[in-house]
Design a protein around this motif. Structure first.
Motif, PDB file in Angstrom:
ATOM      1  N   ALA A  74       1.006  -0.844   0.060  1.00 25.84           N
ATOM      2  CA  ALA A  74       0.525   0.034  -0.160  1.00 25.84           C
ATOM      3  C   ALA A  74       0.706   1.410  -0.274  1.00 25.84           C
ATOM      4  O   ALA A  74       1.188   1.714   0.911  1.00 25.84           O
ATOM      5  N   ASN A  75       0.514   1.674  -1.278  1.00 25.56           N
ATOM      6  CA  ASN A  75       1.381   3.283  -1.132  1.00 25.56           C
ATOM      7  C   ASN A  75       1.062   4.179  -0.375  1.00 25.56           C
ATOM      8  O   ASN A  75      -0.156   4.790  -0.599  1.00 25.56           O
ATOM      9  N   GLY A  82      -2.484   1.994  -9.538  1.00 25.04           N
ATOM     10  CA  GLY A  82      -2.254   0.576  -9.021  1.00 25.04           C
ATOM     11  C   GLY A  82      -1.343  -0.624  -9.861  1.00 25.04           C
ATOM     12  O   GLY A  82      -2.102  -0.375 -11.334  1.00 25.04           O
ATOM     13  N   ASP A 109       0.052   1.720  -5.970  1.00 25.13           N
ATOM     14  CA  ASP A 109      -0.177   0.558  -5.204  1.00 25.13           C
ATOM     15  C   ASP A 109       0.712  -0.573  -5.936  1.00 25.13           C
ATOM     16  O   ASP A 109       0.633  -0.134  -7.011  1.00 25.13           O
ATOM     17  N   THR A 147      -8.373  -2.036  -2.817  1.00 25.22           N
ATOM     18  CA  THR A 147      -7.626  -0.452  -2.844  1.00 25.22           C
ATOM     19  C   THR A 147      -8.883   0.876  -3.857  1.00 25.22           C
ATOM     20  O   THR A 147      -8.198   1.612  -3.713  1.00 25.22           O
TER      21      THR A 147
END
Length: 220
Positions: A74-75, A82, A109, A147
């Protein structure tokens, strides 16, 4: 005359048995190959930290007859994008870490998972995209839910075996942001024939049709 026919019949039976045995052996190399362990892959490619990534979340994703094991990153930058990364033949998620620096700095992500019959994923055979494309779509659905990204914000990137899988999955996910295929093979007949000759010599071309037919039966 009868004796000659009997000899011919015996010879044909022997040749058929040899061909069947050889085809069975090579079919095992096609769909029941020896994948590298995660420890071997880690030693070859390094850990996520080597690529500027944080510790990943270990995830499992139910596929069609197999459970996929992988990593979710998870960024914290929240880049509203993503990417799902699909590895090559006999490899694992570790082999796709090298692509992470293309997307992680942009806030994306990431999901990296082991194909069925690879790494920590389950599955009895590798099928070169036949079932793996459904696994990729299952991973995509999981990724979207996790996400909250839309398909148009997600890309698929695959290498070799993973590249062929992305291309086979792509028609069922036409709204993706992109599909990138690094070094896919043209088709099964071509890649198996080329690999057979490179590893064992030109004589193995004789066994390719039989090996492919038995591979299809063994792996359904």
């Amino acid at each position: 005359m009868k004796k000659a026919l009997a000899v011919v019949a015996v010879l044909l039976a022997v040749l058929a048995a040899v061909y069947l045995a050889g085809s069975w052996y090579f079919s095992g190399m096609i769909v029941k190959f020896q994948a590298q362990s995660l420890d071997e892959q880690r030693a070859e490619h390094g850990d996520p930290a080597s690529y500027g990534l944080p510790a990943p979340e270990e995830v499992t994703i139910p596929g069609d007859g197999a459970t996929l094991a992988g990593w979710y990153f998870a960024n914290p930058a929240g880049g509203d994008c993503g990417v799902i990364l699909l590895h090559g033949h006999t490899g694992s998620r570790y082999g796709m870490l090298k692509y992470a620096p293309l997307f992680w700095p942009k806030g994306c992500d990431l999901l990296l998972y082991d194909h069925r019959f690879h790494g920590a994923s389950t599955g009895d055979y590798g099928t070169y995209g036949y079932y793996e494309k459904q696994d990729a779509l299952a991973a995509l659905a999981w990724f979207e839910q996790r996400t909250a990204l839309q398909p148009g914000q997600i890309g698929l990137l695959g290498e070799s075996y993973g590249a062929a899988t992305t291309l086979q999955a792509a028609p069922s996910a036409p709204d993706l942001a992109f599909v990138a295929a690094d070094s896919p093979y043209e088709d099964m007949q071509t890649i198996i024939g080329e690999q057979a000759v490179q590893r064992f010599g030109g004589w193995t071309r004789l066994f390719v049709p039989g090996a492919l037919a038995l591979s299809g039966l063994r792996a359904d």
